[in-house]
Design a protein around this motif. Structure first.
Motif, PDB file in Angstrom:
ATOM      1  N   VAL A   1       0.819  -1.218   0.000  1.00 43.30           N
ATOM      2  CA  VAL A   1       0.000   0.000   0.000  1.00 43.30           C
ATOM      3  C   VAL A   1       0.855   1.272   0.000  1.00 43.30           C
ATOM      4  CG1 VAL A   1      -1.888  -1.178   1.166  1.00 43.30           C
ATOM      5  CG2 VAL A   1      -0.231   0.106   2.524  1.00 43.30           C
ATOM      6  N   MET A   2       2.153   1.126  -0.156  1.00 42.24           N
ATOM      7  CA  MET A   2       3.055   2.278  -0.104  1.00 42.24           C
ATOM      8  C   MET A   2       2.681   3.348  -1.130  1.00 42.24           C
ATOM      9  SD  MET A   2       7.216   2.144  -0.355  1.00 42.24           S
ATOM     10  CE  MET A   2       7.264   0.660   0.642  1.00 42.24           C
ATOM     11  N   HIS A   3       2.408   2.916  -2.361  1.00 40.35           N
ATOM     12  CA  HIS A   3       2.070   3.869  -3.423  1.00 40.35           C
ATOM     13  C   HIS A   3       0.751   4.573  -3.126  1.00 40.35           C
ATOM     14  CE1 HIS A   3       0.238   4.663  -7.541  1.00 40.35           C
ATOM     15  NE2 HIS A   3       1.198   5.549  -7.421  1.00 40.35           N
ATOM     16  N   LEU A   4      -0.276   3.801  -2.789  1.00 37.46           N
ATOM     17  CA  LEU A   4      -1.593   4.370  -2.471  1.00 37.46           C
ATOM     18  C   LEU A   4      -1.487   5.333  -1.290  1.00 37.46           C
ATOM     19  CD1 LEU A   4      -4.718   4.355  -2.849  1.00 37.46           C
ATOM     20  CD2 LEU A   4      -4.776   2.462  -1.216  1.00 37.46           C
ATOM     21  N   GLN A   5      -0.760   4.934  -0.270  1.00 37.70           N
ATOM     22  CA  GLN A   5      -0.604   5.758   0.925  1.00 37.70           C
ATOM     23  C   GLN A   5       0.052   7.103   0.601  1.00 37.70           C
ATOM     24  OE1 GLN A   5       1.880   3.861   3.879  1.00 37.70           O
ATOM     25  NE2 GLN A   5       2.480   5.841   4.705  1.00 37.70           N
ATOM     26  N   GLU A   6       1.092   7.074  -0.237  1.00 37.68           N
ATOM     27  CA  GLU A   6       1.796   8.314  -0.588  1.00 37.68           C
ATOM     28  C   GLU A   6       0.891   9.277  -1.348  1.00 37.68           C
ATOM     29  OE1 GLU A   6       5.420   7.441  -2.589  1.00 37.68           O
ATOM     30  OE2 GLU A   6       6.376   6.577  -0.808  1.00 37.68           O
ATOM     31  N   VAL A   7       0.053   8.742  -2.228  1.00 35.74           N
ATOM     32  CA  VAL A   7      -0.867   9.605  -2.986  1.00 35.74           C
ATOM     33  C   VAL A   7      -1.930  10.179  -2.054  1.00 35.74           C
ATOM     34  CG1 VAL A   7      -2.567   9.714  -4.845  1.00 35.74           C
ATOM     35  CG2 VAL A   7      -0.473   8.387  -5.170  1.00 35.74           C
ATOM     36  N   LEU A   8      -2.509   9.346  -1.210  1.00 32.43           N
ATOM     37  CA  LEU A   8      -3.572   9.811  -0.312  1.00 32.43           C
ATOM     38  C   LEU A   8      -3.061  10.786   0.744  1.00 32.43           C
ATOM     39  CD1 LEU A   8      -5.768   6.626   0.293  1.00 32.43           C
ATOM     40  CD2 LEU A   8      -5.987   8.395  -1.453  1.00 32.43           C
ATOM     41  N   ALA A   9      -1.764  10.744   1.020  1.00 36.06           N
ATOM     42  CA  ALA A   9      -1.179  11.664   1.995  1.00 36.06           C
ATOM     43  C   ALA A   9      -1.066  13.087   1.456  1.00 36.06           C
ATOM     44  CB  ALA A   9       0.203  11.156   2.426  1.00 36.06           C
ATOM     45  N   GLN A  10      -1.359  13.266   0.160  1.00 34.91           N
ATOM     46  CA  GLN A  10      -1.253  14.582  -0.458  1.00 34.91           C
ATOM     47  C   GLN A  10      -2.325  15.551   0.042  1.00 34.91           C
ATOM     48  OE1 GLN A  10      -1.294  13.930  -4.709  1.00 34.91           O
ATOM     49  NE2 GLN A  10       0.583  12.714  -4.671  1.00 34.91           N
ATOM     50  N   LYS A  11      -3.429  15.009   0.578  1.00 38.56           N
ATOM     51  CA  LYS A  11      -4.435  15.884   1.207  1.00 38.56           C
ATOM     52  C   LYS A  11      -5.161  15.104   2.293  1.00 38.56           C
ATOM     53  CE  LYS A  11      -8.475  15.377  -1.808  1.00 38.56           C
ATOM     54  NZ  LYS A  11      -9.534  16.168  -2.456  1.00 38.56           N
ATOM     55  N   ASP A  12      -5.918  15.822   3.108  1.00 37.78           N
ATOM     56  CA  ASP A  12      -6.485  15.209   4.312  1.00 37.78           C
ATOM     57  C   ASP A  12      -7.602  14.212   4.025  1.00 37.78           C
ATOM     58  OD1 ASP A  12      -4.737  16.550   5.942  1.00 37.78           O
ATOM     59  OD2 ASP A  12      -6.091  18.239   6.302  1.00 37.78           O
ATOM     60  N   ILE A  13      -8.583  14.620   3.239  1.00 35.42           N
ATOM     61  CA  ILE A  13      -9.785  13.803   3.072  1.00 35.42           C
ATOM     62  C   ILE A  13     -10.105  13.621   1.585  1.00 35.42           C
ATOM     63  CG2 ILE A  13     -12.277  13.676   3.544  1.00 35.42           C
ATOM     64  CD1 ILE A  13     -11.754  15.305   6.082  1.00 35.42           C
ATOM     65  N   TRP A  14     -10.512  12.402   1.239  1.00 37.51           N
ATOM     66  CA  TRP A  14     -10.810  12.067  -0.153  1.00 37.51           C
ATOM     67  C   TRP A  14     -12.203  11.453  -0.275  1.00 37.51           C
ATOM     68  CZ3 TRP A  14      -6.986  12.224  -4.179  1.00 37.51           C
ATOM     69  CH2 TRP A  14      -5.689  12.548  -3.737  1.00 37.51           C
ATOM     70  N   ALA A  15     -12.951  11.884  -1.284  1.00 42.56           N
ATOM     71  CA  ALA A  15     -14.156  11.158  -1.680  1.00 42.56           C
ATOM     72  C   ALA A  15     -13.699   9.986  -2.553  1.00 42.56           C
ATOM     73  CB  ALA A  15     -15.088  12.067  -2.463  1.00 42.56           C
TER      74      ALA A  15
END
Length: 291
Positions: free
Chosen positions: A223-237
């Protein structure tokens, strides 16, 4: 055979659109990297109306295939691993024409396998692994053992490919040969599933117990790749995640992957109010312990 095929690519080599020409010869009858053809010519072009164009030829009781493939399609195959033969072609093919060292540099990049490319491929393999594993478990719990078996075999293939990528190699056509050398534990698990004389129910039961640990131990890298992208902002739809340029390839596996990661504490659900009383938007964020 090489001399016979030369006129087929010489004219194309003179065109500015052609990036490179690779000649692949069949060496082992048991390995289907040339799809039973005696030789394959791969011509990579910048652009074309068709991403893949194939012609077949016969010469003195031998057969050859000409593949004209766009650069974009080559890149997609390499990223998604949807055409495993392509790796063998680049590793073992003979360069006949190479504009600005395009093929040389591509082969070098494949050999070196940059870490960013590995992270993306590990993420995609992990997502496919979770999809197959969770579907297999659901079929097993509902006593559909043959369907469960089918999904579990596929999940082990994804686990094997993930292990190969994690160790810095591209999964090839002979992935189980690679895994036997790199991760004998996964190879043993696969062998026991397909060769054991136990009942199919017992085999699956034992495999689910063993797989749980192997999957858990690879979750962090998966999940390293997914985690790094999602860390770019706080909340995602969910739709924002699905349509993100770096994550869209997760496609149908994304929803299942998120649910698995929520269960394991890697992702948190964030509920936001809507105009409807008691109805909330279900959004997502990287768990505090990972952010």
């Amino acid at each position: 055979m090489e001399d016979f095929l030369r006129p087929l690519y010489q004219e194309r080599a003179s065109q500015a659109n052609t990036l490179g020409v690779l000649f692949i010869e069949k060496k082992q009858k048991s390995i289907p990297t040339t799809d039973t053809f005696d030789a394959v010519l791969l011509i990579v072009v910048k652009e074309a109306e068709q991403a893949v164009f194939i012609k077949h030829y016969t010469y003195e009781h031998k057969k050859a295939a000409l593949h004209v493939v766009t650069e974009a399609q080559i890149n997609e195959w390499i990223l998604l691993g949807t055409n495993r033969k392509i790796f063998d072609w680049f590793y073992n093919g003979k360069i006949q024409f190479d504009r600005n060292e395009y093929l040389y540099n591509l082969k070098k990049e494949l050999m070196e396998f940059p870490f960013y490319g590995r992270k993306v491929k590990m993420g995609l393999e992990f997502a496919r692994l979770i999809r197959r594993y969770m579907d297999g478990k659901a079929f097993f719990e509902n006593k559909h053992h043959l369907d469960a078996y089918n999904h579990v075999v596929h999940s082990l293939h994804h686990l094997a490919r993930l292990a190969v990528i994690e160790n810095g190699f591209h999964p090839e056509v002979t992935v189980w040969h690679q895994v036997k050398q790199i991760e004998p534990e996964i190879f043993k698990l696969y062998s026991e599933l397909v060769t054991s004389e136990e009942s199919i129910e017992k085999r699956l039961e034992l495999l689910f117990l063993a797989s749980e640990f192997l999957i858990h131990s690879r979750t962090k890298v998966g999940v390293m790749h997914l985690q790094e992208v999602l860390a770019q902002k706080d909340i995602w739809a969910f739709q924002e995640i699905l349509s993100h340029n770096e994550l869209k390839e997760y496609s149908v596996d994304l929803s299942m992957l998120l649910e698995y990661l929520i269960e394991k504490g890697y992702i948190e659900v964030v509920n936001q109010e809507t105009k409807g009383q008691g109805v909330f938007h279900r959004n997502y964020k990287v768990a505090e312990k990972l952010s």
